[in-house]
Design a protein around this motif. Structure first.
Motif, short mmCIF file in Angstrom:
data_model
loop_
_atom_site.label_atom_id
_atom_site.label_comp_id
_atom_site.label_asym_id
_atom_site.label_seq_id
_atom_site.Cartn_x
_atom_site.Cartn_y
_atom_site.Cartn_z
N THR A 105 55.88 55.83 -4.17
CA THR A 105 54.75 56.75 -4.07
C THR A 105 53.99 56.48 -2.78
OG1 THR A 105 53.38 55.23 -5.37
CG2 THR A 105 54.45 57.01 -6.57
N TYR B 40 49.92 62.78 -12.03
CA TYR B 40 48.60 62.50 -11.46
C TYR B 40 47.58 63.45 -12.08
CZ TYR B 40 50.75 59.43 -8.04
OH TYR B 40 51.42 58.38 -7.45
N GLU C 155 46.93 57.70 -12.76
CA GLU C 155 48.36 57.99 -12.70
C GLU C 155 48.95 57.68 -14.07
OE1 GLU C 155 51.01 56.47 -9.45
OE2 GLU C 155 52.04 55.51 -11.13
N SER D 183 46.13 56.33 -4.30
CA SER D 183 46.90 56.78 -5.46
C SER D 183 48.39 56.49 -5.22
CB SER D 183 46.68 58.27 -5.70
OG SER D 183 45.30 58.55 -5.85
#
Length: 655
Positions: free
Chosen positions: A183, A433, A449, A632
């Motif tokens: 990610t 998300y 998340e 994130s």
């Protein structure tokens, strides 16, 4: 694959089961995604390791007689027949983790410079290739067994009520033991980092470095402008999926979250897991960036070498080398250009402080001469999760249960075709998300998340199960059995909520001046009430997911876990969930900011936007410890990106 290699792979896969006391010939089921052979024969659990080694290699004598995996490890001999390293190099890199591996590969592209990489851990072995057994490695020689200092009100269900913080101790670093999740973070988050004075760190800046490393093969995402296809790091969708992942994605769509490529910048949503794997096997940073380059004559990689001090001239504050210990002997090696710390968010700040760079009062307390007074370790963020939300299902054979999946036929399927249940990244299957109602962020930035699991925390249990996940988190066995025993090793589903932007801030400090001591780490988890509120909001969202038709078709019902640490609390109240959260408080291994990047005006900054340590020349920090704020993401991909970007900055300095 030749026959001997095939035999070794079979042996390794079976050994992973034997080590955990499993019956690898367990009864199968009729699920179409995997064929099984029915056989009641149990695999011997005792001298089998000796027997297999004698069968596979009867004349083998390991270089390290105490290490049965010695023959199976990658090798990093010095090139050109050298028997010992040089006494001086252009660049010295401390740590061969996600960032250090990239950095070593890029800097050594120039044949006119010499690069030394010093790594405290061993090379990875072929067992680490197996994605499904990622939890097993949290408590092996490939992990630094760090523990957070005791904190009242969190980790109450863990052994000694202390949170366990394993970090990778291997050539390849944490990328050898992690869950391989890839990610990148949201564009607005990176743009905020640049806006705070960190020039060159906007989303458009970092995107080009993400893509430079990447070799994407993502099913359903062809020709994306946000993914690279010619890099060294394989990023792929997991080849095996349970029906639960499509249920998760369909339920997300019903609640307004589309199915997306969650690494694209366009919108929040849910998506299939993107992982650093290739043909069903783990792609560590070492495998991607070091293995094929280790024969370069100008690249020297020394495993099992613990750096104890950075050498800095106290008068000029110029870095000129490092001290390290290998085979119980101490050595010094000099750097003509730079020393680069890529030892990770725990070891890099520790090494700075041991070398005289850190808070003045703390160094004085441990008798360390001060070189530069900087706030090393004074900021520490971490991503934590709560793994205790378990939903039972009234449909069988839809989830992953370790004892059901660990079969000879599944191992052969993985070896021959690179697919089947063995390819699952610790059972993680999807990412979602969300932005909960308690978020106060005006931008489209998620605060949670969701990691969709093809089962739950009980999937590794039952008779013959390894219990690797719960043991990897150091959950007390008596508490786990009392809480989840009735549903252990049954068909279940869960999503782990990850708190993306905690308001609670921790810190790190030295225990003493011994380089072999672990530092003291303070997570300060859940000290800000808003973090608890965000977690509870995420639990309510997960419950709403399971109330949709896709999950109800599977008969999803939340399991009313009875925590012995929460007597008298009514199930499903906010008070109950806060107590449960404080019982099973688990890290996701994303510590950052201990060597925080920032402009000179930032009182908490340790390095500048080019990752140079303030006040000391020829010294940089290049790993996830420089990230100045929460993002994130999982930290493996950004660490690799940081290594890519730093390599260009270093080359630019010395051109």
């Amino acid at each position: 694959m030749n026959r001997s290699t095939l035999c070794i792979y079979v042996f390794l896969s079976l050994l992973a089961s034997v080590l955990n006391g499993q019956n690898i010939f367990g009864n199968g089921n009729k699920r179409t995604k995997s064929r099984r052979q029915k056989n009641d024969q149990s695999f011997p659990q005792s001298p089998i390791m000796d027997l297999l080694m004698q069968t596979m290699a009867p004349n083998f004598v390991p270089r390290n007689p105490g290490d049965i995996f010695d023959i199976l490890r990658d090798r990093y001999p010095l090139p050109s027949g050298l028997q010992s390293p040089f006494t001086e190099y252009d660049y010295i890199i401390v740590g061969a983790g996600s960032a250090g591996s990239v950095l070593a590969a890029r800097l050594s592209e120039d044949p006119s410079v010499t690069v030394l990489v010093l790594e405290a851990g061993k090379p990875e072995n072929m067992l680490t290739d197996i994605p499904a057994i990622a939890p097993f490695f949290q408590r092996t020689e490939y992990s630094w067994p760090y523990f957070m200092e005791p904190q009242q009100g969190v980790c109450r269900g863990m052994v000694n009520q202390r949170c366990y913080w394993p970090r990778g101790r291997a050539v390849g670093g944490t990328s050898v033991i992690n869950y391989m999740i890839y990610t990148r973070g949201r564009p607005e988050e990176w743009d905020r980092i640049e806006a705070a004075g960190n020039y060159g760190w906007s989303y458009s800046d970092v995107l080009q470095y993400y893509m430079k490393s990447e070799r994407a093969n993502l099913v359903g995402i062809p020709n994306s402008p946000y993914h690279g296809t010619s890099g060294e790091l394989n990023v792929e969708t997991v080849p095996f999926r349970t029906p639960l992942i499509d249920t998760f994605l369909e339920a997300g769509r019903m609640l307004g979250y589309p199915t997306v490529d969650y690494n694209s910048p366009e919108q929040l949503g849910f998506g299939y897991l993107q992982a650093t794997i290739h043909n069903g096997k783990r792609t560590s940073a070492a495998k991607a960036f070091l293995h094929k380059n280790k024969e370069r004559p100008n690249l020297h990689i020394l495993p099992m070498a613990v750096v104890s001090k950075v050498l800095i001239n106290p008068m000029t504050r110029a870095t000129y080398g490092v001290q390290y210990v290998r085979n119980r002997l101490q050595f010094e090696v000099r750097a003509r250009r730079e020393v680069i710390l890529s030892a990770g968010p725990i070891a890099s700040p520790q090494l700075l402080m041991l070398s005289g760079i850190g808070p003045k009062n703390q160094l004085s307390r441990h008798g360390i001469p001060l070189i530069q007074d900087l706030p090393v370790g004074q900021t520490l963020y971490d991503h934590i999760t709560f793994p205790g939300i378990v939903f039972t299902l009234n449909v069988t054979n839809v989830s992953l249960i370790e004892t059901r999946e660990t079969t000879f036929s599944n191992v052969i399927q993985w070896i021959q075709y690179g697919d089947g249940p063995v390819t699952t990244t610790g059972a993680a299957e999807g990412i979602g998300y969300i932005k909960t109602p308690v978020s106060d962020d005006p931008d489209p930035i998620p605060d949670i998340e969701l990691i969709s699991i093809g089962g739950s925390i009980v999937s590794d249990g039952g008779s013959g199960g390894s219990k690797a996940v719960r043991r990897g988190m150091f959950i007390r066995e008596d508490l786990f059995d009392a809480t989840f025993g009735p549903v252990d090793a049954t068909d279940t589903w869960t999503a782990f909520p990850m708190l993306l932007h905690p308001k609670s801030v921790g810190y790190l400090e030295l225990k003493d001046n011994n380089p072999f001591s672990h530092p003291r780490m303070y997570g300060n988890y859940l000290t800000d009430p808003s973090d608890v509120a965000t977690f509870i909001a995420s639990i309510r969202f997960i419950q709403a997911l399971t109330e949709t038709e896709p999950f109800q078709k599977l008969g999803a019902r939340i399991y009313p876990a009875n925590y012995t640490t929460c007597p008298g609390l009514v199930f499903d109240t906010d008070e109950y969930w806060e107590c449960a959260l404080r019982t099973l408080t688990a890290t996701l291994h994303h510590q950052i900011s201990t060597c925080r990047m920032g402009p000179k005006t930032d009182p908490l900054a340790v390095v500048d936007p080019e990752l140079r340590v303030y006040g000391v020349s020829r010294l940089r920090v290049v790993d996830s410890s420089v990230l100045p704020r929460t993002l994130s993401l999982h930290t493996n991909a950004p660490a690799i990106m940081i290594g890519e970007k730093a390599a260009d900055m270093i080359k630019g300095t010395w051109d």
